[in-house]
Design an enzyme around this catalytic site. Structure first.
Site, PDB file in Angstrom:
ATOM      1  N   PRO A 268      39.401  39.227  53.996  1.00 25.52           N
ATOM      2  CG  PRO A 268      39.157  37.346  55.352  1.00 25.52           C
ATOM      3  CD  PRO A 268      38.856  38.813  55.312  1.00 25.52           C
ATOM      4  CE1 TYR A 269      33.272  38.653  47.855  1.00 25.03           C
ATOM      5  CE2 TYR A 269      33.526  41.020  48.157  1.00 25.03           C
ATOM      6  CZ  TYR A 269      32.997  39.951  47.459  1.00 25.03           C
ATOM      7  OH  TYR A 269      32.210  40.187  46.355  1.00 25.03           O
ATOM      8  CB  ILE A 270      38.626  43.432  50.363  1.00 29.32           C
ATOM      9  CG1 ILE A 270      37.270  43.956  50.871  1.00 29.32           C
ATOM     10  CG2 ILE A 270      39.381  44.517  49.601  1.00 29.32           C
ATOM     11  CD1 ILE A 270      36.346  44.474  49.801  1.00 29.32           C
TER      12      ILE A 270
END
Length: 288
Positions: free
Chosen positions: A160-162
């Site tokens: 999700p962050y990437i």
């Protein structure tokens, strides 16, 4: 080339996610080293007031504003009030962000939605609220959106962050083109791609409540090891704002690591190689 004091000194800055980490480093450097009037925006009121008090105790100008960047109306209110009270804005930094560990299929829906609403929509809300004001002013202004070295890499267990940082980078590249298309030569847009910078983002990152809990926690521990070799927030801030003053679009804190990641990404796409798990560029202690 102009120094960052010449470019930013004496102007007004708004920084989101400014209570800690990179945001706090940027706020401190802008206020204390560059003499800017800094508006610190964050959802954590206690941490926000501590950071502001530290800055003002050292002679800087800092104003805390509690804002949830997920709330478009709240960000609009922030933009309107800053311009009304302080006049033309010199610097906007859309920095607020969170992280989520775990296999993608184990990620809680509310964890996914929270991250997307902060990391992606929060940047959009900042742009949407402030750009009309910046377009109307004649004074030069800088808009910096915080992506990450993750914006040019792929890494498992942080999907999700990437994904969100790839989105921020793309959004910022498109915004740069749109500002030029609108003929707003006084507005400078930059994408910030930090490497490892000391913060509590790994401590406060979401995990998983089902599936492979150990994989998520092992990735968190791996990031703690990365943090041992991280750059300090104020050093990162000085680097970021000097590169912005120099007119850079892709702004990086650790050129060797981030530029290598960019080259690897370009080569992977050109060769159409599928991505593979990668060793951290910041510490040899990271497992394969």
């Amino acid at each position: 080339m102009a120094g960052s004091v010449e470019v930013f000194g004496g102007g007004t800055a708004v920084i989101t996610g400014a209570a800690a980490g990179v945001g706090a480093g940027l706020a401190r450097h802008a206020a204390l080293a560059l003499g800017m009037n800094v508006v610190l925006a964050d959802i954590d009121e206690a941490a926000l007031r501590r950071t502001c008090a530290e800055i003002t105790d050292e002679g800087g100008r800092a104003t805390p504003v509690v804002v949830d960047v997920r709330d478009a109306a709240a960000v609009q209110s922030l933009a309107d009030s800053v311009v009304k009270e302080s006049g033309p804005l010199r610097l906007l930094v859309n920095n607020a962000g969170v992280l989520q560990f775990g296999y993608l299929w184990d990620i809680p829906v509310d964890g996914w939605e929270r991250l997307v609403s902060i990391n992606i929509s929060g940047v959009f809300h900042g742009v949407r609220a402030f750009l009309p004001h910046l377009l109307r002013q004649s004074e030069p202004a800088w808009v910096l959106n915080l992506a990450s070295i993750g914006a040019v890499t792929a890494r498992p267990l942080q999907t999700p962050y990437i994904m969100s940082k790839h989105a921020v980078l793309s959004m910022t590249e498109c915004l740069h083109q749109e500002v030029a298309l609108a003929g707003a030569r006084h507005i400078h847009v930059g994408a910030v791609l930090p490497g490892a910078v000391t913060s509590r983002i790994f401590d406060e990152a979401g995990g998983v409540d089902r599936g492979d809990l150990s994989a998520a926690e092992m990735e968190r521990e791996a990031m703690f090891r990365v943090r041992e070799h991280a750059m300090g927030p104020e050093e990162a801030a000085a680097t970021i704002l000097q590169q912005a003053a120099d007119g850079e679009f892709y702004i990086v804190t650790q050129p060797d690591a981030v530029h290598a990641a960019m080259r690897d990404r370009a080569q992977q796409l050109t060769a159409r190689r599928p991505p593979a798990p990668v060793r951290s560029r910041f510490t040899a202690q990271q497992p394969e």
